[in-house]
Design an enzyme around this catalytic site. Sequence first.
Site, PDB file in Angstrom:
ATOM      1  CG  HIS A  57      -0.233   0.021   2.531  1.00 55.43           C
ATOM      2  ND1 HIS A  57      -0.189  -1.061   3.369  1.00 55.43           N
ATOM      3  CD2 HIS A  57       0.488   0.985   3.158  1.00 55.43           C
ATOM      4  CE1 HIS A  57       0.502  -0.763   4.441  1.00 55.43           C
ATOM      5  NE2 HIS A  57       0.933   0.467   4.334  1.00 55.43           N
TER       6      HIS A  57
HETATM    7  P1  TYD Z   1      -1.580  -2.486   7.521  1.00 53.56           P
HETATM    8  O1  TYD Z   1      -1.139  -1.066   7.639  1.00 53.56           O
HETATM    9  O2  TYD Z   1      -2.237  -2.892   6.236  1.00 53.56           O
HETATM   10  O3  TYD Z   1      -0.364  -3.473   7.825  1.00 53.56           O
HETATM   11  P2  TYD Z   1       0.957  -3.835   6.997  1.00 53.56           P
HETATM   12  O4  TYD Z   1       1.367  -2.624   6.216  1.00 53.56           O
HETATM   13  O5  TYD Z   1       1.963  -4.201   8.043  1.00 53.56           O
HETATM   14  O6  TYD Z   1       0.697  -5.007   6.112  1.00 53.56           O
HETATM   15  O7  TYD Z   1      -2.542  -2.802   8.741  1.00 53.56           O
HETATM   16  C1  TYD Z   1      -3.024  -4.104   8.993  1.00 53.56           C
HETATM   17  C2  TYD Z   1      -4.305  -3.990   9.783  1.00 53.56           C
HETATM   18  O8  TYD Z   1      -4.074  -3.392  11.047  1.00 53.56           O
HETATM   19  C3  TYD Z   1      -5.402  -3.161   9.093  1.00 53.56           C
HETATM   20  O9  TYD Z   1      -6.653  -3.803   9.302  1.00 53.56           O
HETATM   21  C4  TYD Z   1      -5.375  -1.853   9.843  1.00 53.56           C
HETATM   22  C5  TYD Z   1      -4.888  -2.218  11.223  1.00 53.56           C
HETATM   23  N1  TYD Z   1      -4.066  -1.164  11.844  1.00 53.56           N
HETATM   24  C6  TYD Z   1      -4.569  -0.454  12.913  1.00 53.56           C
HETATM   25  O10 TYD Z   1      -5.714  -0.678  13.368  1.00 53.56           O
HETATM   26  N2  TYD Z   1      -3.792   0.514  13.480  1.00 53.56           N
HETATM   27  C7  TYD Z   1      -2.545   0.793  13.027  1.00 53.56           C
HETATM   28  O11 TYD Z   1      -1.850   1.688  13.578  1.00 53.56           O
HETATM   29  C8  TYD Z   1      -2.036   0.051  11.903  1.00 53.56           C
HETATM   30  C9  TYD Z   1      -0.672   0.324  11.335  1.00 53.56           C
HETATM   31  C10 TYD Z   1      -2.834  -0.914  11.351  1.00 53.56           C
END
Ligand code: TYD
Length: 137
Positions: free
Chosen positions: A52
């Site tokens: 992303h």
């Molecule tokens: P995401 O940012 O997509 O993780 P990564 O980049 O590590 O793959 O986040 C994964 C999930 O966690 C998504 O459902 C959103 C949630 N999340 C939160 O609730 N708070 C946060 O601070 C972060 C970073 C993610």
Amino acid sequence: MSLSDCKIIELPKIHDPQGNLTFVESDAQVPFGIERAYYVYDVPGGSMRGGHAHKELHQFIVAMSGSFDITLDDGKDKKKFHLARSYYGLYVCPMIWREIDNFSSGSVLMCLASHKYEEADYYREYDEFMRARWAAA
Ligand code: TYD
């Protein structure tokens, strides 16, 4: 901002025979105010995280333990970084697509971020990111 603004930042390291200490302060070692920290751990082998881009979020990513690779993509160029120490990290500016993989077993990724979590700040579709990237260029 583009890929050339993203860089490895070495942090202060206070050496001590009884253990080293490293610190990070808002608008000092990192070029933004820190409003949130989160960490990713217990990552199964072969996993890919990220996938992303963020519209406005600034981030600083550190391998607190173990190692992993981060590939950054500004829609034009790509650059891969290997993070493997807790005394340096990667600054990622807004509007950069990132993919994180090659996690070693037991690794811990810590991210310091400029804003609280907000799903509306994400581009989760590469095509949508590319369209916005070129519209902004
Ligand atoms: P995401 O940012 O997509 O993780 P990564 O980049 O590590 O793959 O986040 C994964 C999930 O966690 C998504 O459902 C959103 C949630 N999340 C939160 O609730 N708070 C946060 O601070 C972060 C970073 C993610």
